[in-house]
Every structure is written in C-alpha cells, then in structure tokens.
Write a protein that holds these residues in place. Structure first.
Motif, PDB file in Angstrom:
ATOM      1  N   TRP A  65      45.016  51.438  40.716  1.00 54.10           N
ATOM      2  CA  TRP A  65      46.013  51.334  41.775  1.00 54.10           C
ATOM      3  C   TRP A  65      45.876  49.976  42.467  1.00 54.10           C
ATOM      4  O   TRP A  65      44.773  49.574  42.857  1.00 54.10           O
ATOM      5  N   PRO A  66      46.979  49.215  42.641  1.00 59.36           N
ATOM      6  CA  PRO A  66      46.883  47.804  43.065  1.00 59.36           C
ATOM      7  C   PRO A  66      46.822  47.559  44.571  1.00 59.36           C
ATOM      8  O   PRO A  66      46.931  46.419  45.000  1.00 59.36           O
ATOM      9  N   ARG A  67      46.615  48.579  45.375  1.00 57.56           N
ATOM     10  CA  ARG A  67      46.641  48.381  46.823  1.00 57.56           C
ATOM     11  C   ARG A  67      45.552  47.427  47.303  1.00 57.56           C
ATOM     12  O   ARG A  67      45.821  46.526  48.102  1.00 57.56           O
ATOM     13  N   THR A  68      44.319  47.601  46.840  1.00 60.86           N
ATOM     14  CA  THR A  68      43.216  46.795  47.355  1.00 60.86           C
ATOM     15  C   THR A  68      43.420  45.313  47.050  1.00 60.86           C
ATOM     16  O   THR A  68      43.270  44.462  47.932  1.00 60.86           O
ATOM     17  N   ARG A  69      43.769  44.972  45.812  1.00 58.53           N
ATOM     18  CA  ARG A  69      43.929  43.542  45.498  1.00 58.53           C
ATOM     19  C   ARG A  69      45.162  42.955  46.173  1.00 58.53           C
ATOM     20  O   ARG A  69      45.182  41.761  46.521  1.00 58.53           O
ATOM     21  N   THR A  70      46.194  43.766  46.395  1.00 61.33           N
ATOM     22  CA  THR A  70      47.361  43.261  47.122  1.00 61.33           C
ATOM     23  C   THR A  70      46.998  43.011  48.573  1.00 61.33           C
ATOM     24  O   THR A  70      47.401  42.005  49.162  1.00 61.33           O
ATOM     25  N   ARG A  71      46.230  43.904  49.151  1.00 68.54           N
ATOM     26  CA  ARG A  71      45.797  43.729  50.539  1.00 68.54           C
ATOM     27  C   ARG A  71      44.931  42.477  50.682  1.00 68.54           C
ATOM     28  O   ARG A  71      45.057  41.725  51.658  1.00 68.54           O
ATOM     29  N   GLU A  72      44.056  42.235  49.721  1.00 74.75           N
ATOM     30  CA  GLU A  72      43.216  41.030  49.759  1.00 74.75           C
ATOM     31  C   GLU A  72      44.061  39.768  49.687  1.00 74.75           C
ATOM     32  O   GLU A  72      43.803  38.779  50.383  1.00 74.75           O
ATOM     33  N   LEU A  73      45.086  39.788  48.829  1.00 80.85           N
ATOM     34  CA  LEU A  73      45.998  38.645  48.734  1.00 80.85           C
ATOM     35  C   LEU A  73      46.731  38.441  50.049  1.00 80.85           C
ATOM     36  O   LEU A  73      46.855  37.307  50.531  1.00 80.85           O
ATOM     37  N   PHE A  74      47.235  39.526  50.620  1.00 81.39           N
ATOM     38  CA  PHE A  74      47.936  39.433  51.902  1.00 81.39           C
ATOM     39  C   PHE A  74      47.072  38.745  52.949  1.00 81.39           C
ATOM     40  O   PHE A  74      47.505  37.783  53.601  1.00 81.39           O
ATOM     41  N   PHE A  75      45.853  39.212  53.134  1.00 85.95           N
ATOM     42  CA  PHE A  75      45.018  38.658  54.199  1.00 85.95           C
ATOM     43  C   PHE A  75      44.601  37.213  53.919  1.00 85.95           C
ATOM     44  O   PHE A  75      44.520  36.401  54.843  1.00 85.95           O
ATOM     45  N   GLU A  76      44.342  36.883  52.650  1.00 83.65           N
ATOM     46  CA  GLU A  76      43.955  35.494  52.375  1.00 83.65           C
ATOM     47  C   GLU A  76      45.086  34.540  52.738  1.00 83.65           C
ATOM     48  O   GLU A  76      44.856  33.493  53.364  1.00 83.65           O
ATOM     49  N   LEU A  77      46.319  34.889  52.378  1.00 86.63           N
ATOM     50  CA  LEU A  77      47.450  34.015  52.700  1.00 86.63           C
ATOM     51  C   LEU A  77      47.797  34.068  54.183  1.00 86.63           C
ATOM     52  O   LEU A  77      47.991  33.032  54.824  1.00 86.63           O
ATOM     53  N   TRP A  78      47.881  35.250  54.735  1.00 88.14           N
ATOM     54  CA  TRP A  78      48.284  35.411  56.140  1.00 88.14           C
ATOM     55  C   TRP A  78      47.324  34.686  57.078  1.00 88.14           C
ATOM     56  O   TRP A  78      47.747  33.964  57.981  1.00 88.14           O
ATOM     57  N   GLY A 135      49.105  48.840  62.848  1.00 88.63           N
ATOM     58  CA  GLY A 135      49.229  49.745  61.712  1.00 88.63           C
ATOM     59  C   GLY A 135      49.327  49.003  60.399  1.00 88.63           C
ATOM     60  O   GLY A 135      48.723  49.414  59.392  1.00 88.63           O
ATOM     61  N   TYR A 136      50.077  47.911  60.375  1.00 84.93           N
ATOM     62  CA  TYR A 136      50.213  47.122  59.146  1.00 84.93           C
ATOM     63  C   TYR A 136      48.881  46.477  58.756  1.00 84.93           C
ATOM     64  O   TYR A 136      48.520  46.441  57.576  1.00 84.93           O
ATOM     65  N   LEU A 137      48.150  45.963  59.737  1.00 89.62           N
ATOM     66  CA  LEU A 137      46.892  45.276  59.443  1.00 89.62           C
ATOM     67  C   LEU A 137      45.795  46.262  59.038  1.00 89.62           C
ATOM     68  O   LEU A 137      44.904  45.919  58.256  1.00 89.62           O
ATOM     69  N   ASP A 138      45.860  47.468  59.570  1.00 92.30           N
ATOM     70  CA  ASP A 138      44.842  48.471  59.238  1.00 92.30           C
ATOM     71  C   ASP A 138      45.139  49.186  57.929  1.00 92.30           C
ATOM     72  O   ASP A 138      44.240  49.808  57.348  1.00 92.30           O
ATOM     73  N   PHE A 139      46.386  49.093  57.460  1.00 92.07           N
ATOM     74  CA  PHE A 139      46.770  49.867  56.291  1.00 92.07           C
ATOM     75  C   PHE A 139      45.928  49.488  55.072  1.00 92.07           C
ATOM     76  O   PHE A 139      45.783  48.321  54.731  1.00 92.07           O
ATOM     77  N   GLY A 140      45.363  50.496  54.428  1.00 92.25           N
ATOM     78  CA  GLY A 140      44.572  50.275  53.220  1.00 92.25           C
ATOM     79  C   GLY A 140      43.173  49.765  53.466  1.00 92.25           C
ATOM     80  O   GLY A 140      42.464  49.413  52.513  1.00 92.25           O
ATOM     81  N   ALA A 141      42.724  49.737  54.733  1.00 94.79           N
ATOM     82  CA  ALA A 141      41.412  49.158  55.042  1.00 94.79           C
ATOM     83  C   ALA A 141      40.269  50.021  54.525  1.00 94.79           C
ATOM     84  O   ALA A 141      39.249  49.517  54.063  1.00 94.79           O
ATOM     85  N   VAL A 142      40.421  51.330  54.626  1.00 90.05           N
ATOM     86  CA  VAL A 142      39.359  52.231  54.185  1.00 90.05           C
ATOM     87  C   VAL A 142      39.969  53.382  53.396  1.00 90.05           C
ATOM     88  O   VAL A 142      41.130  53.762  53.609  1.00 90.05           O
ATOM     89  N   VAL A 186      56.332  52.754  43.958  1.00 88.55           N
ATOM     90  CA  VAL A 186      55.386  52.122  44.885  1.00 88.55           C
ATOM     91  C   VAL A 186      54.575  51.056  44.156  1.00 88.55           C
ATOM     92  O   VAL A 186      54.364  49.947  44.660  1.00 88.55           O
ATOM     93  N   ARG A 187      54.118  51.379  42.949  1.00 91.61           N
ATOM     94  CA  ARG A 187      53.383  50.384  42.160  1.00 91.61           C
ATOM     95  C   ARG A 187      54.236  49.142  41.920  1.00 91.61           C
ATOM     96  O   ARG A 187      53.741  48.010  41.996  1.00 91.61           O
ATOM     97  N   ALA A 188      55.519  49.348  41.656  1.00 86.20           N
ATOM     98  CA  ALA A 188      56.410  48.214  41.403  1.00 86.20           C
ATOM     99  C   ALA A 188      56.487  47.294  42.620  1.00 86.20           C
ATOM    100  O   ALA A 188      56.566  46.070  42.472  1.00 86.20           O
ATOM    101  N   ARG A 189      56.451  47.869  43.827  1.00 89.78           N
ATOM    102  CA  ARG A 189      56.469  47.031  45.036  1.00 89.78           C
ATOM    103  C   ARG A 189      55.200  46.187  45.135  1.00 89.78           C
ATOM    104  O   ARG A 189      55.242  45.020  45.506  1.00 89.78           O
ATOM    105  N   TYR A 190      54.064  46.793  44.803  1.00 87.93           N
ATOM    106  CA  TYR A 190      52.808  46.033  44.806  1.00 87.93           C
ATOM    107  C   TYR A 190      52.849  44.906  43.769  1.00 87.93           C
ATOM    108  O   TYR A 190      52.458  43.766  44.070  1.00 87.93           O
ATOM    109  N   GLU A 191      53.296  45.223  42.578  1.00 89.19           N
ATOM    110  CA  GLU A 191      53.335  44.213  41.521  1.00 89.19           C
ATOM    111  C   GLU A 191      54.300  43.081  41.880  1.00 89.19           C
ATOM    112  O   GLU A 191      54.033  41.908  41.597  1.00 89.19           O
ATOM    113  N   GLU A 192      55.408  43.435  42.500  1.00 93.76           N
ATOM    114  CA  GLU A 192      56.366  42.413  42.931  1.00 93.76           C
ATOM    115  C   GLU A 192      55.724  41.497  43.973  1.00 93.76           C
ATOM    116  O   GLU A 192      55.898  40.273  43.939  1.00 93.76           O
TER     117      GLU A 192
END
Length: 299
Positions: A255-268, A100-107, A197-203
């Motif tokens: 909305w910052p979800r897509t760029r946060t998700r990209e950052l997550f996967f690049e680092l992870w 669920g975490y890995l799929d979140f925000g995929a599409v 929610v936006r604040a969590r993404y920005e953090e």
C-alpha cells in the motif's frame, strides 16, 4: 536531466492542476502561511498571488468573494482599497483541517477487529434526505456494503448517530466483528474502492516525485516553489479526505500511503522558505507589514 525534461517540469509547476479550483488553492494558502498573523491583506495582493497559478484577475476575485461568503474571510475597506483578513472561525477551522492533513498516515493505529455498522431506512416520501445523509456517511469515511448498510472500522458510532439525528434519519448503529464462513458473500473491505484510492496515490507520486531531485539540487525558482508547495499540500489534503484510512491489516502489503506521505513532507517542508520568499515578495508590493508577518508552516 535534459533541458527538455526541465522545461516540462517547469511547465507543470507553474500550472494549477485542473482538479484544484482557485477557491481550493486560496484556502490552502490561507492556512499554509499563517495568514491569521498577517492581518488585513490587500485584495490586489491576493489576486496577484493567485495569478502565479495562472488564474485570471476575474477568477481570483470570484474565489475571494466565495471564500469571504463562506465566513472564512472578513472584508475591510480603506478609501478605495479592499483588504481581507482571516476570521476567527476561519482560522480555527483551517487549523483543525490542516492538523488533520499533517497527521494523516502518521501512525498505524491498533484495531480490535470490529466494525461500526450503520443500518438505516428512509421512507420514499423523505427520499430527499438520502443524498444529504450519504454525504455525512462519506464525510465520516463510511462505505456502502449494501444501499442501506454502511460501515467503517473506526469506532465512530456516536458521530454517525449525531449526524443521523441532525439530518432526521432513523438508524441503528452496532459495533461488531464479521464472521467469515464458506457461505459469506459480502466482504467489508470490498465496500471500499481501494483501487481508486491507490490510483490517487500513484498519480501523486508520478506528478510530484520528479521534483525531489531538483529541490535537493536547489534548482527550483521561488515562483515555482510557491506554486509547487501549494499544489503538494492541496493534493495531499485530497488524499487525506478520500482515503478510508483502513487499518494496516486490511490493506495490501505494498500500500503506497507511507512513501507518498514521505514524498509530501520532503517537498512541503523543503520548499517552505523559498516559497515564503516569493509570497512575501508579492504581498510586499502591496503591504510590506503584512508580508513580513507571514510565516511558513511546519509540522
């Protein structure tokens, strides 16, 4: 990058953020490195692993005990040595959550413009049910339009009806569109605290973004990579659980979800092998066979 900046980043990587408990860090690692394949892992190895995050031996053993009591781990003994293995239930639960975490925000899913609306009434004599039922509503990503009217855009009437029956709350569930007129006073989107929610993404972007260039340059040591990868995943899982996951047409364009998700996967993904090296090094001091059976997760 200046030496001073490099030192500040290193300090951040070797410190578990205060919002992540030792228990959360442990269950994150259990799923992230296929502990189900490792078999019984000595408790001393797990204590040493949590020590990488600055967690004391006493704190690590408390975390181990609590996770075992939850049914996720099974304890075994050989002489005076204690070991823990992932239970079948724990493995299945963690696999489901991790997916669920890995799929979140995929599409961006299609939305029919309708909302699932729940109306409920809890008598005063049963008021103890209120916090329990509200936790169920929040788990299913509902938000309160009023105290007794909750909603969310996904079609999950069956799930919330089942939750209401389990808790013992009478409710009505409808799937409907909102009609916007000049007399409208309530907006369904306003039920959701999107600024929080936006604040969590920005953090997340502020905390982990500076690490990307260092990772690309191969400047992150294995011990830092282990801690950083775990924190990257644990923090992303917090976002995946708390973001109401509204359809794109209800969200701001920036909305910052897509760029946060990209950052997550690049680092992870980018930190995976070097973090695994450190993980095997630590576990290998106590059980080399278990260490070699550990592996890094991928999408």
């Amino acid at each position: 990058m200046t030496e001073e900046h490099g030192e500040s980043l290193s300090t951040a990587a070797t410190r578990a953020p205060s919002r992540l408990s030792s228990q959360r860090l442990l269950v994150t690692m259990l799923a992230d490195y296929n502990f189900a394949l490792a078999g019984a892992v000595p408790s001393a190895a797990i204590v040493e692993l949590l020590g990488e995050f600055g967690i004391s031996s006493a704190g690590a053993r408390v975390a181990l005990s609590r996770v075992a009591k939850s049914g996720m781990l099974v304890q075994s003994r050989s002489g005076r040595k204690t070991a823990y293995s992932l239970s079948e239930h724990g493995h299945e639960a963690r696999e489901k959550r991790l997916k669920g975490y890995l799929d979140f925000g995929a599409v961006d899913r299609e939305w029919d413009g309708r909302w699932t609306i729940v109306v409920f009434s809890i008598p005063e004599e049963d008021k103890g049910l209120r916090p329990r039922f509200r936790r169920e509503l929040e788990r299913l990503r509902f938000a309160p339009l009023t105290d007794a009217v909750w909603l969310q855009p996904n079609d999950c009437g069956r799930e919330i009806a089942s939750a209401g029956a389990e808790v013992g709350v009478g409710l009505a569930v409808v799937r409907a569109e909102f009609q916007h007129t000049e007399y409208s006073r309530l907006s369904p989107v306003d039920a959701f605290d999107l600024p929080a929610v936006r604040a969590r993404y920005e953090e997340y972007l502020d905390e982990f973004g500076p690490w990307v260039e260092r990772m690309r340059a191969g400047q992150i040591a294995p011990n830092h990579a282990l801690v950083l990868r775990t924190n990257v995943l644990a923090s992303w899982s917090e976002i995946a659980r708390t973001d109401p996951d509204l359809p794109a047409e209800l969200l701001p364009e920036d909305w910052p979800r897509t760029r946060t998700r990209e950052l997550f996967f690049e680092l992870w993904e980018g930190l995976g092998q070097i973090a695994l090296h450190r993980l095997r090094e630590i576990v290998g001091r106590h059980d080399n066979g278990a260490a070699q059976r550990l592996s890094v997760r991928i999408r």
